[in-house]
Scaffold this motif. Structure first.
Motif, PDB file in Angstrom:
ATOM      1  N   THR A  66      -2.816   5.865   7.520  1.00 21.57           N
ATOM      2  CA  THR A  66      -4.294   6.816   6.079  1.00 21.57           C
ATOM      3  C   THR A  66      -3.417   6.201   5.565  1.00 21.57           C
ATOM      4  O   THR A  66      -2.781   5.023   4.982  1.00 21.57           O
ATOM      5  N   THR A  67      -4.319   6.597   4.047  1.00 18.19           N
ATOM      6  CA  THR A  67      -4.144   6.310   3.093  1.00 18.19           C
ATOM      7  C   THR A  67      -2.786   7.491   2.080  1.00 18.19           C
ATOM      8  O   THR A  67      -2.644   8.354   2.711  1.00 18.19           O
ATOM      9  N   TYR A  68      -2.469   6.147   1.027  1.00 18.72           N
ATOM     10  CA  TYR A  68      -0.671   6.248   0.296  1.00 18.72           C
ATOM     11  C   TYR A  68      -0.982   5.661  -0.706  1.00 18.72           C
ATOM     12  O   TYR A  68      -1.454   4.432  -0.733  1.00 18.72           O
ATOM     13  N   LYS A  69      -1.074   6.396  -2.032  1.00 22.22           N
ATOM     14  CA  LYS A  69      -1.074   5.286  -2.809  1.00 22.22           C
ATOM     15  C   LYS A  69      -1.885   4.770  -3.279  1.00 22.22           C
ATOM     16  O   LYS A  69      -1.903   3.698  -3.780  1.00 22.22           O
ATOM     17  N   GLY A  70      -3.434   5.911  -2.435  1.00 23.01           N
ATOM     18  CA  GLY A  70      -4.700   5.327  -3.072  1.00 23.01           C
ATOM     19  C   GLY A  70      -4.913   3.479  -2.236  1.00 23.01           C
ATOM     20  O   GLY A  70      -5.951   3.017  -2.557  1.00 23.01           O
ATOM     21  N   GLN A  71      -4.412   3.584  -1.102  1.00 30.41           N
ATOM     22  CA  GLN A  71      -4.322   2.168  -0.203  1.00 30.41           C
ATOM     23  C   GLN A  71      -3.996   3.002   1.405  1.00 30.41           C
ATOM     24  O   GLN A  71      -3.509   3.046   1.405  1.00 30.41           O
ATOM     25  N   PRO A  72      -4.444   1.958   2.287  1.00 26.74           N
ATOM     26  CA  PRO A  72      -3.930   2.212   3.804  1.00 26.74           C
ATOM     27  C   PRO A  72      -2.787   1.584   3.779  1.00 26.74           C
ATOM     28  O   PRO A  72      -2.174   1.138   3.580  1.00 26.74           O
ATOM     29  N   HIS A 155       8.438  -1.028  11.267  1.00 24.97           N
ATOM     30  CA  HIS A 155       7.528  -0.913  10.912  1.00 24.97           C
ATOM     31  C   HIS A 155       7.054  -1.614  10.010  1.00 24.97           C
ATOM     32  O   HIS A 155       5.957  -1.900   9.745  1.00 24.97           O
ATOM     33  N   SER A 156       8.430  -1.609   8.614  1.00 28.36           N
ATOM     34  CA  SER A 156       7.800  -2.826   7.411  1.00 28.36           C
ATOM     35  C   SER A 156       7.363  -4.259   7.395  1.00 28.36           C
ATOM     36  O   SER A 156       6.433  -4.263   7.102  1.00 28.36           O
ATOM     37  N   SER A 157       8.530  -4.682   8.773  1.00 31.94           N
ATOM     38  CA  SER A 157       8.097  -5.895   8.785  1.00 31.94           C
ATOM     39  C   SER A 157       6.729  -6.195   9.283  1.00 31.94           C
ATOM     40  O   SER A 157       6.773  -7.431   9.222  1.00 31.94           O
ATOM     41  N   VAL A 158       5.621  -5.883   9.629  1.00 26.61           N
ATOM     42  CA  VAL A 158       4.949  -5.554  10.487  1.00 26.61           C
ATOM     43  C   VAL A 158       3.410  -5.439   9.411  1.00 26.61           C
ATOM     44  O   VAL A 158       2.110  -5.518   9.849  1.00 26.61           O
ATOM     45  N   VAL A 159       3.150  -5.176   8.592  1.00 27.67           N
ATOM     46  CA  VAL A 159       2.395  -4.997   7.245  1.00 27.67           C
ATOM     47  C   VAL A 159       3.002  -5.741   5.975  1.00 27.67           C
ATOM     48  O   VAL A 159       4.044  -5.743   5.889  1.00 27.67           O
ATOM     49  N   ASN A 160       2.001  -5.815   5.523  1.00 31.19           N
ATOM     50  CA  ASN A 160       1.618  -6.761   4.191  1.00 31.19           C
ATOM     51  C   ASN A 160       0.890  -6.052   3.280  1.00 31.19           C
ATOM     52  O   ASN A 160      -0.220  -6.134   3.349  1.00 31.19           O
ATOM     53  N   TYR A 161       1.376  -5.074   2.508  1.00 30.49           N
ATOM     54  CA  TYR A 161       0.705  -4.394   1.751  1.00 30.49           C
ATOM     55  C   TYR A 161      -0.292  -5.634  -0.598  1.00 30.49           C
ATOM     56  O   TYR A 161      -0.791  -4.917  -0.251  1.00 30.49           O
ATOM     57  N   GLU A 162       0.416  -6.154   0.228  1.00 33.34           N
ATOM     58  CA  GLU A 162      -0.184  -7.067  -1.348  1.00 33.34           C
ATOM     59  C   GLU A 162      -1.037  -7.638  -0.256  1.00 33.34           C
ATOM     60  O   GLU A 162      -2.636  -7.742  -1.220  1.00 33.34           O
ATOM     61  N   ALA A 163      -1.762  -8.522   0.519  1.00 33.90           N
ATOM     62  CA  ALA A 163      -2.803  -8.890   1.311  1.00 33.90           C
ATOM     63  C   ALA A 163      -3.502  -7.748   2.315  1.00 33.90           C
ATOM     64  O   ALA A 163      -4.536  -7.722   2.481  1.00 33.90           O
TER      65      ALA A 163
END
Length: 323
Positions: A66-72, A155-163
């Motif tokens: 869901t959305t946090y800090k204005g992004q998914p 959890h963090s290893s499976v997301v890339n917030y820049e991309a």
């Protein structure tokens, strides 16, 4: 103060369950088993279980986008639990439970503190604006997974917030007999729940990665529909889970037309889990990362998978990286 009616020991199970006083095969130090009878629950019947879609229950830890800090953002499961004093009162109430009684929670004082960014799960009930505990005395909820989080590093290893992408395991769009690992835009996963599976989750029943080179992936809930499900009878499901290739799974989740989810775990039928060979590991898998136009960090899981782009493996266990 919020009121919770007489607490019932509810199990989200297809069948009515009964408790047997013998050690649990699922939870250590639990002196009893919860086993399924041959009677369908009223909840399952009311939700029209006969027209529901059966899917594989994947063994991982639940996540939410869901959305946090204005992004998914990816969010990790964090239940708000009672403090020691409240838990002691609640357990005493459960052991002396009578239909004429109800337990009273003080939401402000009875529960442990959670981070300010914590949000309650959508499906829970509220009273006077406060989320109410479930039948176990917990308030299910979520916390956002920050980049390079130490507490939620897998959890963090499976997301890339820049991309703005997540590493997802699902069926290949053009070949239902083929699994695919690919980066999926987080915007495509908004308001969905998923399971995080992998090396350091629940003793790694699918054999992903290794201690030296851990591998984790997200699986959307309902991603693996069961094409040849058993008849909704105790013995038929037991035989299917125990003897068929497609039945080598942790359990079944039925997705009903009204949104209700009905579950059945192997343990409810007295069957063991984890097992040596799972259905998820009996299928070939391909890595597809070529469509992502982003330079991933050299040590990231995304970067390692990008080096395997286009490669096909006989099963998930066979995926290795050249470091």
């Amino acid at each position: 103060m919020s009121r919770l009616g007489a607490v019932q020991r509810k199990v989200p199970c297809l069948f009515v369950t009964q408790v047997k006083e013998e050690p649990s095969a699922k939870r250590e130090r639990q002196p009893f088993k919860v086993l399924a009878t041959e009677t369908l629950t009223r909840k399952a019947i009311d939700a029209d279980i006969y027209n529901a879609i059966p899917t594989e229950k994947v063994d991982g830890t639940c996540c939410y986008v869901t959305t946090y800090k204005g992004q998914p953002y990816l969010w990790a499961r964090l239940d708000r639990k009672p403090n020691k004093q409240a838990e002691k009162r609640f357990k005493k109430f459960l052991y002396s439970l009578e239909d004429s009684k109800e337990f009273i929670w003080n939401i402000e004082e009875d529960f442990k503190h959670v981070p300010e960014c914590w949000i309650p799960a959508k499906e829970i009930q509220h009273s006077n604006g406060n989320p109410l505990p479930d039948e176990n005395g917990h308030i299910p909820g979520w916390v956002p997974v920050e980049k390079n989080s130490k507490q939620y590093c897998w959890h963090s290893s499976v997301v890339n917030y820049e991309a703005e992408v997540a590493l997802v395991l699902k069926h290949h769009a053009d070949d239902p007999g083929l699994l695919e690992i690919s980066p999926v835009p987080l915007s495509n996963l908004l308001e969905q729940t998923l399971e995080l599976i992998g090396t350091n989750i629940n003793a790694n029943p699918y054999g992903l990665g290794s201690k030296k080179h851990p591998v984790h992936l997200l699986v959307p809930h309902g991603a693996f529909e069961i094409k040849n499900p058993p008849v909704l009878k105790h013995n038929d499901i037991l035989s299917w889970l125990d003897n068929s290739t497609e039945g080598k799974i942790e359990g079944i989740v039925w997705h009903c037309n009204d949104g209700t989810l009905i579950k059945l775990h192997r343990h409810h039928l007295g069957l063991h889990w984890p097992i040596a060979e799972t259905h998820l590991n009996s299928q070939p898998v391909v890595v597809s990362v070529s469509g992502t136009k982003y330079d991933f960090e050299p040590k990231s899981l995304f970067h390692h998978f990008s080096k395997l782009d286009g490669q096909r493996f006989r099963r998930l266990k066979d995926i290795t990286f050249d470091f």
